[in-house]
Structure formats: C-alpha cells, structure tokens
Design a protein around this motif. Structure first.
Motif, PDB file in Angstrom:
ATOM      1  N   THR A  14      -3.439  -0.670  -2.422  1.00 46.42           N
ATOM      2  CA  THR A  14      -3.732  -1.907  -3.137  1.00 46.42           C
ATOM      3  C   THR A  14      -3.798  -3.113  -2.210  1.00 46.42           C
ATOM      4  O   THR A  14      -4.724  -3.902  -2.283  1.00 46.42           O
ATOM      5  CB  THR A  14      -2.657  -2.166  -4.219  1.00 46.42           C
ATOM      6  N   ASP A  15      -2.831  -3.248  -1.321  1.00 45.85           N
ATOM      7  CA  ASP A  15      -2.776  -4.457  -0.498  1.00 45.85           C
ATOM      8  C   ASP A  15      -2.668  -4.190   1.003  1.00 45.85           C
ATOM      9  O   ASP A  15      -2.369  -5.085   1.773  1.00 45.85           O
ATOM     10  CB  ASP A  15      -1.634  -5.362  -0.963  1.00 45.85           C
ATOM     11  N   TYR A  16      -2.922  -2.953   1.426  1.00 45.47           N
ATOM     12  CA  TYR A  16      -2.932  -2.634   2.853  1.00 45.47           C
ATOM     13  C   TYR A  16      -3.709  -1.339   3.085  1.00 45.47           C
ATOM     14  O   TYR A  16      -4.030  -0.617   2.153  1.00 45.47           O
ATOM     15  CB  TYR A  16      -1.512  -2.513   3.422  1.00 45.47           C
ATOM     16  N   THR A  44      -8.703  -6.273   4.085  1.00 48.78           N
ATOM     17  CA  THR A  44      -7.507  -5.889   3.335  1.00 48.78           C
ATOM     18  C   THR A  44      -6.679  -7.139   3.081  1.00 48.78           C
ATOM     19  O   THR A  44      -6.741  -8.095   3.847  1.00 48.78           O
ATOM     20  CB  THR A  44      -6.684  -4.820   4.088  1.00 48.78           C
ATOM     21  N   LYS A  45      -5.901  -7.130   2.015  1.00 45.11           N
ATOM     22  CA  LYS A  45      -5.147  -8.325   1.633  1.00 45.11           C
ATOM     23  C   LYS A  45      -4.056  -8.685   2.649  1.00 45.11           C
ATOM     24  O   LYS A  45      -3.984  -9.818   3.117  1.00 45.11           O
ATOM     25  CB  LYS A  45      -4.525  -8.116   0.253  1.00 45.11           C
ATOM     26  N   HIS A  46      -3.197  -7.747   2.989  1.00 49.29           N
ATOM     27  CA  HIS A  46      -2.067  -8.057   3.858  1.00 49.29           C
ATOM     28  C   HIS A  46      -2.216  -7.537   5.277  1.00 49.29           C
ATOM     29  O   HIS A  46      -1.893  -8.214   6.225  1.00 49.29           O
ATOM     30  CB  HIS A  46      -0.758  -7.515   3.267  1.00 49.29           C
ATOM     31  N   ARG A 112       5.647  -1.598   4.360  1.00 50.48           N
ATOM     32  CA  ARG A 112       4.942  -2.438   3.386  1.00 50.48           C
ATOM     33  C   ARG A 112       5.634  -3.777   3.216  1.00 50.48           C
ATOM     34  O   ARG A 112       5.001  -4.831   3.200  1.00 50.48           O
ATOM     35  CB  ARG A 112       4.819  -1.715   2.044  1.00 50.48           C
ATOM     36  N   LYS A 116       4.338  -7.808   4.360  1.00 47.64           N
ATOM     37  CA  LYS A 116       4.286  -8.870   3.354  1.00 47.64           C
ATOM     38  C   LYS A 116       5.155 -10.061   3.746  1.00 47.64           C
ATOM     39  O   LYS A 116       4.929 -11.171   3.302  1.00 47.64           O
ATOM     40  CB  LYS A 116       4.711  -8.339   1.986  1.00 47.64           C
TER      41      LYS A 116
END
Length: 128
Positions: A14-16, A44-46, A112, A116
């Motif tokens: 989802t975020d990586y 990618t988000k992060h 993770r 973040k």
C-alpha cells in the motif's frame, strides 16, 4: 559443489515497495539485478524496504548496489530500510557502517515503521 545464485522479488504494498533478495549478493551474480533496480519506477508513497532475510552472503559489490539504489531513492526524497536477520550479515553491515546510514530492521513490520518515521542515521548518504 554448490552453485551460487541470486533472485529478486519486487512486491508493491500500500505505501511502500518491498524488494526481497534470496541467495548471494556477490560480484558476478548481481549484474542483471543491478539493472532491474536502476530501471525500477520510484513511484511509492513512503519508500522502500530491502528484505535480506534470505541472503546468504554479501560482498562489497552487493553493498555498492544497495548504496547506489539508496542514493537514487534519496534523490526522490523517499526512504529506505533494510531487513537483516542473519548475525553474520548484520555484522558486515556494522563493519561497513551501512547501519549508520540506513535503518536496519529485524522484520518487515519494524522496517515499515522506520520508513514512516523520521529515522536519522549517524552518517548521511553523502558522507558515507
């Protein structure tokens, strides 16, 4: 005689993005993987998690590949964390001071959280 080999699996979360290596990150084995990493879309988000739980050995060429990928990621202002569970490889990361540049985690969940948060290493990537 054991045939040395390396494999890479890329998974989009989802975020990586999770990049999992299996085998030996050594000279003569990583050329194709190095090209794949360089061609990777950095959308990618992060950031990225490099999973080395199934890596059996790494040499200076393998470290160089990871550092060069991390530089590419940092230019895009994304974060990177590395999962290392093997004590021998963890010691190599400490000796080479890679653990002062990137967060080294023992699990995907821990990694993770690290990407973040604002993890600051003792050395910047430029100083490494």
């Amino acid at each position: 005689m054991n045939q040395k080999k390396i494999a890479m699996d890329i998974g989009t979360k989802t975020d990586y993005i999770l990049i999992a290596f299996t085998g030996d990150l050594e000279y003569g084995l990583i050329e194709d993987i190095k090209k794949e990493l360089q061609a990777l879309n950095l959308n990618t988000k992060h950031g990225y998690i490099i999973d080395m739980q199934k890596v059996t050995n790494i040499d200076s060429t393998g470290f160089g590949m990871i550092v060069n990928f991390a530089k590419k990621v940092s230019v895009k202002e994304k974060k990177i964390a590395i999962i290392v569970v093997d004590d021998f490889i963890r010691n190599l990361f400490a000796i080479s001071q890679v653990d002062k540049v990137f967060p080294i985690a023992k699990s995907e969940e821990q990694a993770r959280k690290m990407i973040k948060e604002d993890w600051l290493g003792e050395l910047s990537l430029n100083d490494y």
